[in-house]
Design a protein around this motif. Structure first.
Motif, PDB file in Angstrom:
ATOM      1  N   VAL A 141      47.450 -83.515  14.663  1.00 56.67           N
ATOM      2  CA  VAL A 141      46.280 -82.980  13.756  1.00 56.67           C
ATOM      3  C   VAL A 141      45.615 -81.672  14.537  1.00 56.67           C
ATOM      4  CG1 VAL A 141      45.982 -85.123  12.769  1.00 56.67           C
ATOM      5  CG2 VAL A 141      44.372 -84.515  14.834  1.00 56.67           C
ATOM      6  N   THR A 142      46.037 -81.453  16.026  1.00 56.92           N
ATOM      7  CA  THR A 142      45.239 -80.320  16.163  1.00 56.92           C
ATOM      8  C   THR A 142      46.156 -79.571  17.374  1.00 56.92           C
ATOM      9  OG1 THR A 142      43.403 -79.571  17.687  1.00 56.92           O
ATOM     10  CG2 THR A 142      44.178 -81.561  18.183  1.00 56.92           C
ATOM     11  N   GLN A 143      46.017 -78.268  17.472  1.00 63.10           N
ATOM     12  CA  GLN A 143      46.907 -77.580  18.618  1.00 63.10           C
ATOM     13  C   GLN A 143      45.671 -77.354  19.607  1.00 63.10           C
ATOM     14  OE1 GLN A 143      48.719 -74.035  16.595  1.00 63.10           O
ATOM     15  NE2 GLN A 143      49.235 -75.386  14.937  1.00 63.10           N
ATOM     16  N   ASP A 144      44.514 -77.624  19.544  1.00 64.44           N
ATOM     17  CA  ASP A 144      43.591 -77.276  20.558  1.00 64.44           C
ATOM     18  C   ASP A 144      43.357 -78.458  21.850  1.00 64.44           C
ATOM     19  OD1 ASP A 144      42.565 -75.299  19.224  1.00 64.44           O
ATOM     20  OD2 ASP A 144      41.226 -76.444  17.894  1.00 64.44           O
ATOM     21  N   ILE A 145      44.667 -78.912  22.040  1.00 69.16           N
ATOM     22  CA  ILE A 145      44.632 -79.798  23.329  1.00 69.16           C
ATOM     23  C   ILE A 145      45.431 -78.643  24.314  1.00 69.16           C
ATOM     24  CG2 ILE A 145      45.894 -81.465  24.321  1.00 69.16           C
ATOM     25  CD1 ILE A 145      45.974 -83.232  21.875  1.00 69.16           C
TER      26      ILE A 145
ATOM     27  N   LEU B 198      45.779 -91.074  21.579  1.00 66.58           N
ATOM     28  CA  LEU B 198      45.540 -89.525  21.875  1.00 66.58           C
ATOM     29  C   LEU B 198      46.885 -88.881  21.195  1.00 66.58           C
ATOM     30  CD1 LEU B 198      44.302 -89.597  25.409  1.00 66.58           C
ATOM     31  CD2 LEU B 198      43.221 -89.286  23.175  1.00 66.58           C
ATOM     32  N   ASP B 199      48.102 -89.457  21.198  1.00 68.28           N
ATOM     33  CA  ASP B 199      49.255 -88.912  20.722  1.00 68.28           C
ATOM     34  C   ASP B 199      49.198 -88.683  19.200  1.00 68.28           C
ATOM     35  OD1 ASP B 199      50.748 -89.437  22.992  1.00 68.28           O
ATOM     36  OD2 ASP B 199      51.889 -91.355  22.305  1.00 68.28           O
ATOM     37  N   VAL B 200      48.417 -89.534  18.366  1.00 67.93           N
ATOM     38  CA  VAL B 200      47.997 -89.102  16.914  1.00 67.93           C
ATOM     39  C   VAL B 200      47.313 -87.830  17.054  1.00 67.93           C
ATOM     40  CG1 VAL B 200      46.969 -89.944  14.933  1.00 67.93           C
ATOM     41  CG2 VAL B 200      48.242 -91.471  16.119  1.00 67.93           C
TER      42      VAL B 200
ATOM     43  N   ASN C 223      36.812 -85.727  14.134  1.00 69.25           N
ATOM     44  CA  ASN C 223      36.550 -85.069  12.890  1.00 69.25           C
ATOM     45  C   ASN C 223      37.520 -85.777  11.802  1.00 69.25           C
ATOM     46  OD1 ASN C 223      39.143 -84.221  12.861  1.00 69.25           O
ATOM     47  ND2 ASN C 223      38.465 -82.193  14.044  1.00 69.25           N
ATOM     48  N   ARG C 224      36.895 -85.420  10.423  1.00 73.11           N
ATOM     49  CA  ARG C 224      37.448 -85.946   9.313  1.00 73.11           C
ATOM     50  C   ARG C 224      38.955 -85.935   9.221  1.00 73.11           C
ATOM     51  NH1 ARG C 224      34.709 -86.706   4.263  1.00 73.11           N
ATOM     52  NH2 ARG C 224      33.027 -88.220   4.920  1.00 73.11           N
ATOM     53  N   ASN C 225      39.765 -84.926   9.818  1.00 73.44           N
ATOM     54  CA  ASN C 225      41.126 -84.843   9.552  1.00 73.44           C
ATOM     55  C   ASN C 225      41.873 -85.917  10.844  1.00 73.44           C
ATOM     56  OD1 ASN C 225      41.111 -82.649   7.867  1.00 73.44           O
ATOM     57  ND2 ASN C 225      41.201 -81.165   9.525  1.00 73.44           N
ATOM     58  N   PHE C 226      41.224 -85.929  11.684  1.00 73.87           N
ATOM     59  CA  PHE C 226      41.519 -86.948  12.836  1.00 73.87           C
ATOM     60  C   PHE C 226      41.423 -88.441  12.311  1.00 73.87           C
ATOM     61  CE2 PHE C 226      40.558 -89.474  16.714  1.00 73.87           C
ATOM     62  CZ  PHE C 226      42.115 -89.519  17.289  1.00 73.87           C
TER      63      PHE C 226
ATOM     64  N   MET D 164      39.058 -73.580  21.611  1.00 78.04           N
ATOM     65  CA  MET D 164      39.625 -74.184  20.576  1.00 78.04           C
ATOM     66  C   MET D 164      40.002 -73.062  19.279  1.00 78.04           C
ATOM     67  SD  MET D 164      37.048 -77.543  20.610  1.00 78.04           S
ATOM     68  CE  MET D 164      38.074 -78.283  19.328  1.00 78.04           C
ATOM     69  N   ILE D 165      41.116 -72.511  19.675  1.00 73.73           N
ATOM     70  CA  ILE D 165      41.653 -71.387  18.949  1.00 73.73           C
ATOM     71  C   ILE D 165      41.869 -71.828  17.182  1.00 73.73           C
ATOM     72  CG2 ILE D 165      43.315 -69.717  18.435  1.00 73.73           C
ATOM     73  CD1 ILE D 165      41.571 -69.462  21.186  1.00 73.73           C
ATOM     74  N   GLU D 166      42.455 -73.088  17.215  1.00 76.74           N
ATOM     75  CA  GLU D 166      42.801 -73.186  15.554  1.00 76.74           C
ATOM     76  C   GLU D 166      41.804 -73.770  15.149  1.00 76.74           C
ATOM     77  OE1 GLU D 166      45.476 -77.038  13.581  1.00 76.74           O
ATOM     78  OE2 GLU D 166      44.398 -77.145  15.515  1.00 76.74           O
ATOM     79  N   SER D 167      40.873 -74.457  15.329  1.00 78.25           N
ATOM     80  CA  SER D 167      39.662 -74.806  14.552  1.00 78.25           C
ATOM     81  C   SER D 167      38.509 -74.095  14.788  1.00 78.25           C
ATOM     82  CB  SER D 167      39.807 -76.651  14.663  1.00 78.25           C
ATOM     83  OG  SER D 167      39.186 -76.904  16.024  1.00 78.25           O
ATOM     84  N   ARG D 168      38.167 -73.616  15.783  1.00 75.89           N
ATOM     85  CA  ARG D 168      37.122 -73.013  16.158  1.00 75.89           C
ATOM     86  C   ARG D 168      36.991 -71.781  16.530  1.00 75.89           C
ATOM     87  NH1 ARG D 168      32.940 -76.036  16.249  1.00 75.89           N
ATOM     88  NH2 ARG D 168      31.891 -74.795  17.853  1.00 75.89           N
ATOM     89  N   GLU D 169      38.136 -70.925  16.508  1.00 83.09           N
ATOM     90  CA  GLU D 169      38.108 -69.290  16.584  1.00 83.09           C
ATOM     91  C   GLU D 169      37.717 -69.044  18.085  1.00 83.09           C
ATOM     92  OE1 GLU D 169      35.991 -68.057  13.249  1.00 83.09           O
ATOM     93  OE2 GLU D 169      37.243 -69.014  11.881  1.00 83.09           O
TER      94      GLU D 169
END
Length: 640
Positions: free
Chosen positions: A394-398, A388-390, A534-537, A412-417
């Motif tokens: 990779v996301t600001q949606d936490i 979860l730390d990793v 997701n792929r980035n994660f 989920m602002i960053e990846s899903r508008e």
């Protein structure tokens, strides 16, 4: 009164059921290249008997389309039918993806190049044991959403989607020199609703964006959409004894309607925790022969099933103790197996097609080679906390929410508008004082477990919990002071099917909706992790340095990392066996193979050769419950 059915060999007559009468008034007349008269299809003026098979491009690696299509043609088929999964092509509103294995134009070109026709089935609802029946989960962000209806926001979303899809494929219609000879309006709508005005809306939108070919509907049993003045009715069945009655209903609607089985079910699908639903080839072949004897057209569903890669398997019996999550394999017992092998059923159908038609099939392409790469041990692991730390990197949606929200309501602002989570797991985290009982008041979907200070509680709550979502944690012997509580809820698949009158599809929000109580007191302000893998994660996970040697292994949930080394220049298809492991998901070279679960019936995951490479192949395993000694790559599937 009796009506004959056209046949290339004989004319058969069936009695019309007493509850049917010849309908008066206008019935559908095809405006497209494919027309019909007196029970016979005509394509460009020439008689045509449709011999079709369902092949879903999105369930097959792009590199294998050609092989599967050639095998379908070699069986004697002249047509391919395919659904279109809205949720894969538009993962959030206005964000479209038509590349790689979702390149529908490339798929249609391959079909056309082989001289095959296409029945195009764009839904928007497709069922197909696919997550939410192909509908995107983000529709449920609207708390008032009514799917498969003329609810205006749903209509607007469908209009926008078809406005992106149809212009891409309209030039593939037969009238423009392409392979598409028919287009289906919605799917099995008669089993869901009597709102035929919605079917009329779908028809108008299809035509608005350029569909000119014949339209059809597809239903099974007595629940047939009364839409025969707007589209050709077809039927779905497996047992011809039942199908005869369905045929008579269609004959009672028009003296011209040809008879077509849009879905002749060649097998069946499986749910986790149930027996494998195989069908005897002799039973399927005898019913297939009965259809061919009548001269009816037919599409075999599935002719090749493929795989529900990732989190895309659907579910049935939602909001019920009988909820059934579909497995990752969509082998279906089809004539061409999940791994692309021709089966005894394939060769039996090929023989019958040759017997009852003028088709002279060509040679059957050989089956692809399979490999057993042997056992592979894990190299190291990553703890739940570190994982979860990793994710934070990779996301600001936490984000922190006052009350727990389901996936679809997240922002989920960053990846899903601003739209929520579609798939995977949702984690509700909070620092809490010592407690002895946790309770969820409200709804929880689909499967919940808790982790206290990195230690997983053995109790799991799911659809069999009879809506009692309570966990006694007194056995944890928590010390006084603060503790980290993680509540993990997995979306095991939104329902892909619902019966008439059911509103369950409008309520398929996943996660927790309601309150979380600790020792009977409501607790607010939960930090929510949308664990989508997701792929980035996955890329960040594999290349991260937070792995530890197995000698310091903690209990699950946790991640494991290893490599599969393949000697030689050309990898082969293989099957991953997770014997000794509990439940989780697997990634090979960042390709999400799907779920594994010790409760079966599926015991292996299909690993297509295009997902592999010569040399070292990265493998990531997320295990929730039980850690095995190794994983095995074998050369055959274990589906039961």
């Amino acid at each position: 009164m009796n009506f004959p059915i056209f046949s290339s060999n004989v004319v058969e007559e069936f009695d019309i059921p007493k509850d049917n009468v010849i309908k008066t008034g206008e019935t559908y007349v095809s405006p497209g290249s494919l027309k019909f008269k007196k029970r016979q299809f005509y394509l460009d003026g020439q008689p045509l008997r449709i011999l079709s098979g369902a092949v879903h491009y999105f369930r097959i690696p792009e590199d294998y389309w050609d092989d599967i299509l050639k095998k379908a043609k070699a069986a004697g088929l002249n047509t391919i039918d395919t659904y279109v999964p809205w949720n894969l092509h538009e993962d959030r509103p206005g964000n479209y993806y038509f590349a790689q294995h979702l390149d529908i134009e490339k798929f249609l070109r391959k079909v056309n190049d082989l001289g095959l026709y296409v029945i195009f089935r764009p839904g928007p609802y497709i069922c197909s044991e696919w997550e939410f029946g192909g509908l995107p989960g983000w529709l449920l962000k609207d708390p008032d959403m009514v799917i498969r209806s003329n609810y205006k926001p749903y209509q607007d979303a469908v209009d926008r989607w078809f406005g992106a899809l149809i212009p891409k494929i309209k030039d593939f219609q037969r009238s423009k020199g392409g392979p598409i000879i028919a287009v289906q309006v919605e799917n099995e709508f008669g089993h869901y609703s009597d709102e035929t005005d919605h079917l009329l809306f779908i028809k108008k939108v299809l035509q608005k964006y350029g569909i000119q070919e014949m339209l059809l509907t597809s239903d099974n049993g007595r629940r047939q959409s009364l839409f025969y003045n707007q589209a050709l009715p077809t039927v779905n069945f497996q047992n011809f004894a039942n199908g005869k009655t369905d045929f008579e209903r269609i004959k009672a609607q028009s003296k011209d309607f040809p008879l077509m089985v849009m879905e002749f079910w060649s097998g069946w699908f499986d749910h986790w925790g149930e027996d494998h639903h195989g069908r005897k080839a002799s039973f399927i072949l005898s019913n297939f022969e009965e259809i061919l004897k009548t001269g009816a057209s037919v599409s075999v569903y599935m002719f090749h099933g493929g795989t529900n890669f990732g989190f895309m398997a659907g579910a049935n019996n939602a909001d019920s103790p009988n909820y059934g999550a579909d497995v990752s394999s969509y082998d279906y017992g089809a004539p061409i197996s999940e791994a692309g092998d021709t089966t005894p059923l394939y060769h039996g159908m090929r023989d019958l097609i040759t017997k009852y038609s003028s088709v002279k099939p060509g040679p059957v392409p050989p089956n692809r080679e399979k490999a057993a790469y042997g056992q592979v041990k894990m190299l190291n692991f990553m703890s739940w906390f570190d994982m979860l730390d990793v994710m934070k990197t990779v996301t600001q949606d936490i984000n922190t929410y006052k009350k727990p929200l389901p996936m679809e309501y997240l922002k989920m602002i960053e990846s899903r508008e601003g739209y929520g989570q579609n798939y995977g797991y949702i984690v509700y985290r909070r620092t809490v004082p010592k407690f002895t009982k946790l309770e969820v008041k409200g709804t929880m979907k689909d499967r919940m477990q808790i982790v206290i200070d990195g230690r997983r509680d053995s109790k799991v709550l799911d659809w069999k919990s009879n809506y009692d979502y309570t966990i006694d944690v007194s056995s944890h012997s928590m010390r006084e002071g603060n503790h980290t509580l993680d509540i993990i809820v997995e979306n095991l698949g939104r329902a892909n099917y619902a019966n008439k009158g059911s509103k369950v599809l409008n309520k398929e929000r996943k996660g927790i909706t309601g309150e979380i109580l600790l020792d009977d007191k409501p607790v607010e302000n939960w930090t929510v992790y949308p664990l989508t893998f997701n792929r980035n994660f996955i890329h960040k996970i594999y290349t991260n340095d937070k792995y530890f040697p197995l000698s310091s292994l903690t209990k699950p949930p946790c991640l494991f990392r290893t490599n599969l080394k393949i000697e030689g220049p050309v990898p082969k298809d293989t099957f991953l066996q997770m014997e000794g492991w509990g439940k989780g998901i697997v990634f090979v070279n960042e390709h999400h193979l799907g779920r594994y679960w010790s409760i079966g019936p599926q015991k292996t995951l299909f690993v297509p050769a295009p997902y592999l490479k010569a040399g070292y192949n990265s493998i990531i395993v997320f295990e929730e419950e039980k850690i095995g000694k190794y994983i095995s790559f074998i050369d055959h599937p274990l589906l039961s």
